[in-house]
Design a protein around this motif. Sequence first.
Motif, PDB file in Angstrom:
ATOM      1  N   ILE A  53       0.838  -1.205   0.000  1.00 26.39           N
ATOM      2  CA  ILE A  53       0.000   0.000   0.000  1.00 26.39           C
ATOM      3  C   ILE A  53       0.871   1.252   0.000  1.00 26.39           C
ATOM      4  CG2 ILE A  53      -1.606   1.333   1.416  1.00 26.39           C
ATOM      5  CD1 ILE A  53      -2.934  -1.294   2.203  1.00 26.39           C
ATOM      6  N   ALA A  54       1.954   1.232   0.767  1.00 23.13           N
ATOM      7  CA  ALA A  54       2.848   2.392   0.789  1.00 23.13           C
ATOM      8  C   ALA A  54       3.423   2.663  -0.599  1.00 23.13           C
ATOM      9  CB  ALA A  54       3.968   2.158   1.799  1.00 23.13           C
ATOM     10  N   HIS A  55       3.861   1.622  -1.283  1.00 20.49           N
ATOM     11  CA  HIS A  55       4.402   1.804  -2.631  1.00 20.49           C
ATOM     12  C   HIS A  55       3.322   2.281  -3.601  1.00 20.49           C
ATOM     13  CE1 HIS A  55       8.565   0.353  -2.327  1.00 20.49           C
ATOM     14  NE2 HIS A  55       8.125  -0.485  -1.400  1.00 20.49           N
ATOM     15  N   ASP A  56       2.096   1.769  -3.452  1.00 23.08           N
ATOM     16  CA  ASP A  56       1.022   2.171  -4.368  1.00 23.08           C
ATOM     17  C   ASP A  56       0.620   3.630  -4.152  1.00 23.08           C
ATOM     18  OD1 ASP A  56       0.858  -0.194  -5.753  1.00 23.08           O
ATOM     19  OD2 ASP A  56      -0.628  -1.081  -4.413  1.00 23.08           O
ATOM     20  N   ILE A  57       0.518   4.044  -2.898  1.00 21.92           N
ATOM     21  CA  ILE A  57       0.200   5.455  -2.649  1.00 21.92           C
ATOM     22  C   ILE A  57       1.349   6.340  -3.121  1.00 21.92           C
ATOM     23  CG2 ILE A  57      -0.382   7.166  -0.893  1.00 21.92           C
ATOM     24  CD1 ILE A  57      -1.670   4.997   0.740  1.00 21.92           C
ATOM     25  N   GLY A  58       2.585   5.857  -2.955  1.00 31.03           N
ATOM     26  CA  GLY A  58       3.719   6.608  -3.481  1.00 31.03           C
ATOM     27  C   GLY A  58       3.646   6.769  -4.993  1.00 31.03           C
ATOM     28  N   THR A  59       3.199   5.728  -5.685  1.00 34.13           N
ATOM     29  CA  THR A  59       3.026   5.823  -7.137  1.00 34.13           C
ATOM     30  C   THR A  59       1.951   6.847  -7.487  1.00 34.13           C
ATOM     31  OG1 THR A  59       3.677   3.500  -7.376  1.00 34.13           O
ATOM     32  CG2 THR A  59       2.508   4.510  -9.221  1.00 34.13           C
ATOM     33  N   LEU A 104      -2.457  13.903  -1.208  1.00 33.83           N
ATOM     34  CA  LEU A 104      -1.957  12.542  -1.374  1.00 33.83           C
ATOM     35  C   LEU A 104      -0.643  12.344  -0.627  1.00 33.83           C
ATOM     36  CD1 LEU A 104      -2.684  11.923  -5.180  1.00 33.83           C
ATOM     37  CD2 LEU A 104      -3.910  10.968  -3.231  1.00 33.83           C
ATOM     38  N   LEU A 105       0.236  13.334  -0.692  1.00 30.08           N
ATOM     39  CA  LEU A 105       1.513  13.223   0.013  1.00 30.08           C
ATOM     40  C   LEU A 105       1.299  13.164   1.521  1.00 30.08           C
ATOM     41  CD1 LEU A 105       4.573  13.151  -0.049  1.00 30.08           C
ATOM     42  CD2 LEU A 105       4.577  15.660  -0.138  1.00 30.08           C
ATOM     43  N   ARG A 106       0.354  13.930   2.016  1.00 32.93           N
ATOM     44  CA  ARG A 106       0.069  13.901   3.453  1.00 32.93           C
ATOM     45  C   ARG A 106      -0.439  12.514   3.878  1.00 32.93           C
ATOM     46  NH1 ARG A 106      -2.331  18.201   3.494  1.00 32.93           N
ATOM     47  NH2 ARG A 106      -4.473  17.508   3.142  1.00 32.93           N
ATOM     48  N   ILE A 107      -1.290  11.917   3.057  1.00 30.83           N
ATOM     49  CA  ILE A 107      -1.771  10.560   3.362  1.00 30.83           C
ATOM     50  C   ILE A 107      -0.622   9.563   3.289  1.00 30.83           C
ATOM     51  CG2 ILE A 107      -3.289   8.709   2.557  1.00 30.83           C
ATOM     52  CD1 ILE A 107      -5.200  10.895   1.549  1.00 30.83           C
ATOM     53  N   PHE A 108       0.247   9.738   2.306  1.00 30.59           N
ATOM     54  CA  PHE A 108       1.382   8.832   2.135  1.00 30.59           C
ATOM     55  C   PHE A 108       2.298   8.853   3.355  1.00 30.59           C
ATOM     56  CE2 PHE A 108       5.814   8.387   0.522  1.00 30.59           C
ATOM     57  CZ  PHE A 108       5.763   7.035   0.224  1.00 30.59           C
ATOM     58  N   LEU A 109       2.570  10.034   3.874  1.00 26.33           N
ATOM     59  CA  LEU A 109       3.451  10.143   5.034  1.00 26.33           C
ATOM     60  C   LEU A 109       2.787   9.656   6.312  1.00 26.33           C
ATOM     61  CD1 LEU A 109       5.122  13.612   4.312  1.00 26.33           C
ATOM     62  CD2 LEU A 109       6.045  11.319   3.905  1.00 26.33           C
ATOM     63  N   ARG A 142       9.441   2.716   4.637  1.00 23.45           N
ATOM     64  CA  ARG A 142      10.504   3.718   4.513  1.00 23.45           C
ATOM     65  C   ARG A 142      11.150   3.672   3.126  1.00 23.45           C
ATOM     66  NH1 ARG A 142       8.927   7.275   7.978  1.00 23.45           N
ATOM     67  NH2 ARG A 142       9.420   6.855  10.173  1.00 23.45           N
ATOM     68  N   LYS A 143      11.323   2.483   2.584  1.00 22.48           N
ATOM     69  CA  LYS A 143      11.885   2.396   1.237  1.00 22.48           C
ATOM     70  C   LYS A 143      10.977   3.078   0.221  1.00 22.48           C
ATOM     71  CE  LYS A 143      14.646  -1.826   1.634  1.00 22.48           C
ATOM     72  NZ  LYS A 143      14.829  -3.210   1.133  1.00 22.48           N
ATOM     73  N   ALA A 144       9.678   2.908   0.386  1.00 24.01           N
ATOM     74  CA  ALA A 144       8.745   3.579  -0.518  1.00 24.01           C
ATOM     75  C   ALA A 144       8.862   5.095  -0.393  1.00 24.01           C
ATOM     76  CB  ALA A 144       7.311   3.127  -0.215  1.00 24.01           C
ATOM     77  N   GLN A 145       9.068   5.580   0.833  1.00 25.67           N
ATOM     78  CA  GLN A 145       9.226   7.023   1.033  1.00 25.67           C
ATOM     79  C   GLN A 145      10.523   7.528   0.406  1.00 25.67           C
ATOM     80  OE1 GLN A 145       8.881   7.293   5.299  1.00 25.67           O
ATOM     81  NE2 GLN A 145       6.642   7.482   5.235  1.00 25.67           N
ATOM     82  N   ILE A 146      11.603   6.763   0.563  1.00 18.89           N
ATOM     83  CA  ILE A 146      12.876   7.163  -0.050  1.00 18.89           C
ATOM     84  C   ILE A 146      12.746   7.181  -1.572  1.00 18.89           C
ATOM     85  CG2 ILE A 146      15.289   6.501  -0.348  1.00 18.89           C
ATOM     86  CD1 ILE A 146      15.146   5.250   2.469  1.00 18.89           C
ATOM     87  N   LYS A 147      12.065   6.194  -2.113  1.00 15.04           N
ATOM     88  CA  LYS A 147      11.885   6.131  -3.564  1.00 15.04           C
ATOM     89  C   LYS A 147      11.133   7.357  -4.073  1.00 15.04           C
ATOM     90  CE  LYS A 147      10.049   3.091  -7.179  1.00 15.04           C
ATOM     91  NZ  LYS A 147       9.377   1.795  -7.462  1.00 15.04           N
ATOM     92  N   LEU A 148      10.080   7.768  -3.376  1.00 16.99           N
ATOM     93  CA  LEU A 148       9.329   8.954  -3.795  1.00 16.99           C
ATOM     94  C   LEU A 148      10.186  10.209  -3.654  1.00 16.99           C
ATOM     95  CD1 LEU A 148       6.697  10.256  -4.732  1.00 16.99           C
ATOM     96  CD2 LEU A 148       5.959  10.330  -2.335  1.00 16.99           C
ATOM     97  N   ALA A 149      10.993  10.273  -2.592  1.00 13.12           N
ATOM     98  CA  ALA A 149      11.857  11.443  -2.403  1.00 13.12           C
ATOM     99  C   ALA A 149      12.856  11.574  -3.549  1.00 13.12           C
ATOM    100  CB  ALA A 149      12.584  11.338  -1.065  1.00 13.12           C
ATOM    101  N   THR A 189      12.854  19.952  -4.298  1.00 22.46           N
ATOM    102  CA  THR A 189      13.622  19.703  -3.076  1.00 22.46           C
ATOM    103  C   THR A 189      12.757  19.840  -1.834  1.00 22.46           C
ATOM    104  OG1 THR A 189      15.572  20.590  -4.209  1.00 22.46           O
ATOM    105  CG2 THR A 189      15.690  20.376  -1.815  1.00 22.46           C
ATOM    106  N   SER A 190      11.840  20.784  -1.825  1.00 16.49           N
ATOM    107  CA  SER A 190      11.011  20.996  -0.640  1.00 16.49           C
ATOM    108  C   SER A 190      10.147  19.776  -0.339  1.00 16.49           C
ATOM    109  CB  SER A 190      10.132  22.228  -0.837  1.00 16.49           C
ATOM    110  OG  SER A 190       9.275  22.059  -1.961  1.00 16.49           O
ATOM    111  N   LEU A 191       9.648  19.119  -1.372  1.00 15.81           N
ATOM    112  CA  LEU A 191       8.836  17.923  -1.159  1.00 15.81           C
ATOM    113  C   LEU A 191       9.691  16.777  -0.633  1.00 15.81           C
ATOM    114  CD1 LEU A 191       6.602  18.038  -4.382  1.00 15.81           C
ATOM    115  CD2 LEU A 191       5.989  18.747  -2.062  1.00 15.81           C
ATOM    116  N   ALA A 192      10.909  16.653  -1.160  1.00 13.93           N
ATOM    117  CA  ALA A 192      11.805  15.606  -0.661  1.00 13.93           C
ATOM    118  C   ALA A 192      12.166  15.855   0.797  1.00 13.93           C
ATOM    119  CB  ALA A 192      13.060  15.545  -1.524  1.00 13.93           C
ATOM    120  N   ARG A 193      12.320  17.117   1.180  1.00 12.29           N
ATOM    121  CA  ARG A 193      12.643  17.436   2.571  1.00 12.29           C
ATOM    122  C   ARG A 193      11.476  17.088   3.504  1.00 12.29           C
ATOM    123  NH1 ARG A 193      16.914  19.871   4.517  1.00 12.29           N
ATOM    124  NH2 ARG A 193      18.494  20.762   3.127  1.00 12.29           N
TER     125      ARG A 193
END
Length: 611
Positions: free
Chosen positions: A470-476, A492-497, A516-523, A532-536
């Motif tokens: 689910i984390a990877h799918d929301i990241g997509t 969507l980003l707020r839900i993902f985090l 966490r890997k899904a979050q790093i991938k999206l970053a 950069t602000s979104l990655a931060r």
Amino acid sequence: MDDEPKAAQPPQPPQRPHEPSVSPNAVTREEKLDDTMHASRSMILRRLPLDGQSREAELRRRQQARGQYRLALKTWSVPLLMIGAVVVVFYLLSFWLNVLSYTGTEELSLVDRLVHQDLEKAQNTVGGLGEVMAAVLGLALTVSSIIVQLAATRFTPHITVLFFRARTNMLVLGFFVVSTLFVVWVNFSLDGADYVGPRWDVMFSMLLMTTSLLLLFPYFAYVFDFLDPNKIIGRIKTNGLDACTTKLGRQSISIEQRQRSAVEAVEHLTNIGLNALQQKDKNIVSATIDALREFCVEYGEMKNGMVLEWFKIPDRQSPDFVSLSPEAITDLRHRRTWLEWKVLRQYQMLFTEGQSQIKDICYLLAINTRRLGEAASVYGDLRALDLTIKFFNTYLRATLNASDIRTAYNILHQYRQLGETVLEIGKRSKPTVIDRDKTLADRAIEIAHRMRYYSGVAFQRNMAFVAEVIAHDIGTLCERAFQLSSECHDDLLRIFLAVDDATESADKAKALRGVRKAQIKLATHYLVYGATSLARRIADDMRNEDPRRLRSMWVELANLDTPEFWEVNDRGSNFDYLTPDQKATLPRFFQWFEGLQADSPALYDSLVLRK
């Protein structure tokens, strides 16, 4: 449905003030206004088929749809002509040999031999013809009845009705009956020893008997072709679609009758699918599921032209409506989605059976449910889209209750694709007249929100892998919304985090690794495109992570070079794979964390903690 702990429940909307109860048949002021707008639009759309070109195009489309379920003309003509030609050739050859070997003085004439017969010869001929014709009729009726009954037992009893209503079947059987009766009456009335003229009645009896025998093989081919499962399914679907519209000369049929025919078509298709599931016949079940989807999609094309009476639920005693509350019935009528509800309820029934019979059917049901949602998005029927989202949630609940990780994995794949399609269509569409307060972007947010909720349910049921998926799918979904510059990206980003917030378990550290890997991938995706602000924001959410765990994830992501997963699955991709451009941004991302160096770690770094 199993009770869930309060921690996993989605936020509840604020309580509304107490409202008086409303009868299901009552019409509110808003509904009247909505109906007025819908009626004016429907009247405009119903005028379109009156245009010559539009009506001809509609006629051609319907004729083509019916034509694909008919037996080709050559299947009738080729056997009949070939067998008839062989008989004629042999008969003429034998007559020619008789002429060559004839030693009498009278001239032999083929016409005289065929037409001129004495009474005794004519009676013998017609008497034998009567027995042959009765045998032909009995053979045709016996064989067709047995085959149809076997097919009705295997698929659905409705096959018997379809078969005996088929025009071709009635014409052939009618021809056999007429021919038999004609021969019997000729035999009964044959008389006149002094009659010396041609016996045309005997000649016609021979022609009818010959034609009946020649028709046997094509008729049996027609019966077997008619009972082909795919063609049975297609005929039922076409009949149901015909019942959904008043076009093409169906104005004389009442709305109640047409509603009943449409509902029966859906139920007959479901019965075929359920029977095929019991027999483990995957192909027939798949054809049934596809037919229900095609039925619903084509119905959606005609839906805007329906009169308002059509959207009243026809039969409250149907199993799919009898358990609904009056408020739910009113809601279905107001939303004009009772037929979509009917189809999706059949999908749910097949899904439940498929979980214990053939799990691949559950994947196909998810695919077709997604296609229904995509079609509703294209047509602007957001209320039908809401139904598909609701049933996707129902599928997920059923799989989680059954601890069926594999099925949940595939359903989430289709659910995410529906969200991506909604984002793409929503970017280029405008809010509809009927539902202007909630756009397609809001539906994408709802999909992500529900997926996040079920990630918490999965964690509580010790299915951490589902939460990672689910984390990877929301990241997509976040990636797609970012690429489309969608207005719902921040939501969507707020839900993902917040996916990791639902992991209230003792083994949270291990379970969070995939999230966490899904979050790093999206970053890294954001960094590739300069956001950069979104990655931060993602880095800030991971601020309290152990540096050793972060470094181990860095190593794993940096050294994964295979985009495809090494096992067979429907997705075909590796969750943790990063493109070369994304890998190049990993040092930049991890330098924001204390205790991590800016340079990439070695493959076998001593600080890597593999858990």
